[in-house]
Design an enzyme around this catalytic site. Sequence first.
Site, PDB file in Angstrom:
ATOM      1  CE  LYS A 298      -4.084   2.034   2.198  1.00  0.00           C
ATOM      2  NZ  LYS A 298      -3.775   3.428   1.913  1.00  0.00           N
ATOM      3  NE  ARG A 303      -7.181   4.420  -6.643  1.00  0.00           N
ATOM      4  CZ  ARG A 303      -8.079   3.649  -6.010  1.00  0.00           C
ATOM      5  NH1 ARG A 303      -8.385   3.868  -4.758  1.00  0.00           N
ATOM      6  NH2 ARG A 303      -8.661   2.669  -6.644  1.00  0.00           N
ATOM      7  CD  GLU A 351      -1.298   5.901  -3.772  1.00  0.00           C
ATOM      8  OE1 GLU A 351      -2.396   5.737  -4.331  1.00  0.00           O
ATOM      9  OE2 GLU A 351      -1.183   6.413  -2.647  1.00  0.00           O
ATOM     10  CD  GLU A 450      -0.805   5.043   3.922  1.00  0.00           C
ATOM     11  OE1 GLU A 450      -1.266   5.819   4.769  1.00  0.00           O
ATOM     12  OE2 GLU A 450      -1.432   4.702   2.899  1.00  0.00           O
ATOM     13  CE  LYS A 455      -5.656  -3.819  -4.508  1.00  0.00           C
ATOM     14  NZ  LYS A 455      -5.103  -3.106  -5.657  1.00  0.00           N
ATOM     15  NE  ARG A 469     -14.453   3.720   2.687  1.00  0.00           N
ATOM     16  CZ  ARG A 469     -13.209   4.168   2.561  1.00  0.00           C
ATOM     17  NH1 ARG A 469     -12.198   3.368   2.761  1.00  0.00           N
ATOM     18  NH2 ARG A 469     -12.980   5.425   2.256  1.00  0.00           N
TER      19      ARG A 469
END
Length: 643
Positions: A298, A303, A351, A450, A455, A469
Amino acid sequence: AALSKVKDVDIKGGWKVGELIPYAALTKTFSMIEATTKRLEKNAILTSFLLLVIQRSSKKDSTALLQAVYLCINRLSPDYVGIELGIGESLLIKAISESTGRSLAMVKADLKKEGDLGLVAMNSKNSQKTLFKPKPLTVAFVFSSLRDIASSSGHSSQAKKVSIITKLLAACQEFEAKYIVRSLEGKLRIGNAERSVLVALAHAAVLAEHEKAGKKWSTEKLAMRLEEGANNMKSVYSELPSYDEVIPALLKHGINGIRDHCKLTPGVPLKPMLAKPTKAIGEVLDRFEGKRFTCEYKYDGERAQVHKLPNGSVSVFSRNSEDMSKKYPDLVEQLPKCFKDSTKSFVLDAEAVAFDRITNKLMPFQELSKRKRKDVKVEDIQVRVCLFAFDLLYLNGEPLLHKTLNERRKLLRDHFTVVPGEFDFAKCSDGETVDEIQSFLEESVKDGCEGLMVKMLETDASYYEPSRRSVNWLKLKKDYLAGVGDSLDLVVVGGYYGKGKRTNVYGAFLLACYDDSSEEYQTICKIGTGFSEEMLQLHYEVLKPLERDILRGDVKAGGAKPDVWFEPQVVWEVLTADLSLSPIYTAAQGLVDERGISLRFPRFIRIRDDKSADDATGPEQIAEMYERQALAAGSGKKKGGDD
Ligand code: ATP
């Protein structure tokens, strides 16, 4: 049944097919919606109005329906075009005073009493004696005037804005002034979220077809069509969030035809898929038990949704669908090196991360936030970025949302090339045991990330879900493991003057969450520790221009009494040690207790200028965090106590 009952929202005299919609018809609808708290009823009222608009529009001209829908959601264009309303209080007071002949002091005094400038404008207008009845306003005229106001810039723009607003107000009757002023302020406050407008639009289209078919459908069939229509519309809009595209297709092809004509299109950013927080690796395994999943780094950046059109042009959009191509000209320039010749058009989810090209290391978000946001010149750039791609949503004319992540990831790797320091694929590991995930998490933190995103990899559970979300994406941040929980994104609504050395700046701030169903900001905590002098100075410069004398009607303050109020615009990411019930603050009131929930020992993390006030954390999420915490403590609901 409630939906199939069309409400009487028409105004006296109505309007005929092909005629412009009277603004009075729209504002009558708004006032009826505002007067009820029942969701179904709000929906039935708006549906009835949109049904009239559809029935009185010609198939070829979608302008009337388009403008009506935009005014219902209080926007003037799709998000990515960036034409926005949000006129300051003082300018509006001036215009109200000029158009009604009342002094500034009188308007201000009324505002103090009412707390709603819209209401003040309406009352001022309605108590004014006029000799001639003004020519009725139309939706088309109001829409184009609002557009003129929003797009006027430059040194004489203030005077121009006041003059347009004054003219509009001069022509207002009944409820019109109230809603024009609220539109200009940026919030209609009728409890009508954009989601509900989408559903009402779908329902209106279905009812129009039902009436055209001679109302011969059975109740069951109509109910089924209404549900199908709403689902269809929501799914189409999440792929192509532009009414400019969807509404003409709706009028031309009907509600069942839009699926085939409105698909994800490069150039129109879609709302990104988001993740649910998880507190422990065990929780990840529980949720994904027996299913194939992948863990990715992450990254701690911003984004970036990258679109390439077949004509070669490349654009970068933010999490909020803002066009960031001018912020990242370096990305736009370096990207063509990263895709293969076979890659004609695409939409990439990625990102953008600050990257040190000398040490080849990732840099924290704070470095990225030092970059200017607009009109950046490549030669002036100090902080370089590397793009880490984690998903491919569209390739060479084909949307990929309904392919599995495994398939999308393969296409991504086949059609793009790593360019060190400029473009890479998000680092991933498909390890499945607690130990494997733990060591990958530690590695990600060591590399400056982070934590992890976990997924689903296969079956329809791994399809890309725009704007959701989703439980199929879980985030596992290092902070959670320390027991602090997820961060919150909160709106700064008030300031407290500093003491001692800090008298020239605000020393503490009042924060609020945002409830999008009631369109209200609910206060949640006072935050005043952990800011450097430099930080306080920066906050002062950003917030000072947003000061207002009077509390806005949509800020539910509770017992909080800051020295000044701010226009709710600035969003901060904040961490908290703990949540507790509070008789002072109003966040999530009524969800777990009559009292609100507040944050204890809140800590400022960063400014989130990629989020607008409406994207702030909602009360449901806060209630969920509170309940999880109570559950974890194993002691049922925690006892109150506030800061
Ligand atoms: P936060 O960024 O504070 O976690 P958020 O609300 O912006 O919150 P989340 O859904 O909670 O978004 O987290 C996902 C965000 O993490 C994405 O918006 C993206 O910017 C970032 N991110 C970094 N690496 C990845 C990755 N490999 N996959 C998906 N998102 C990633």
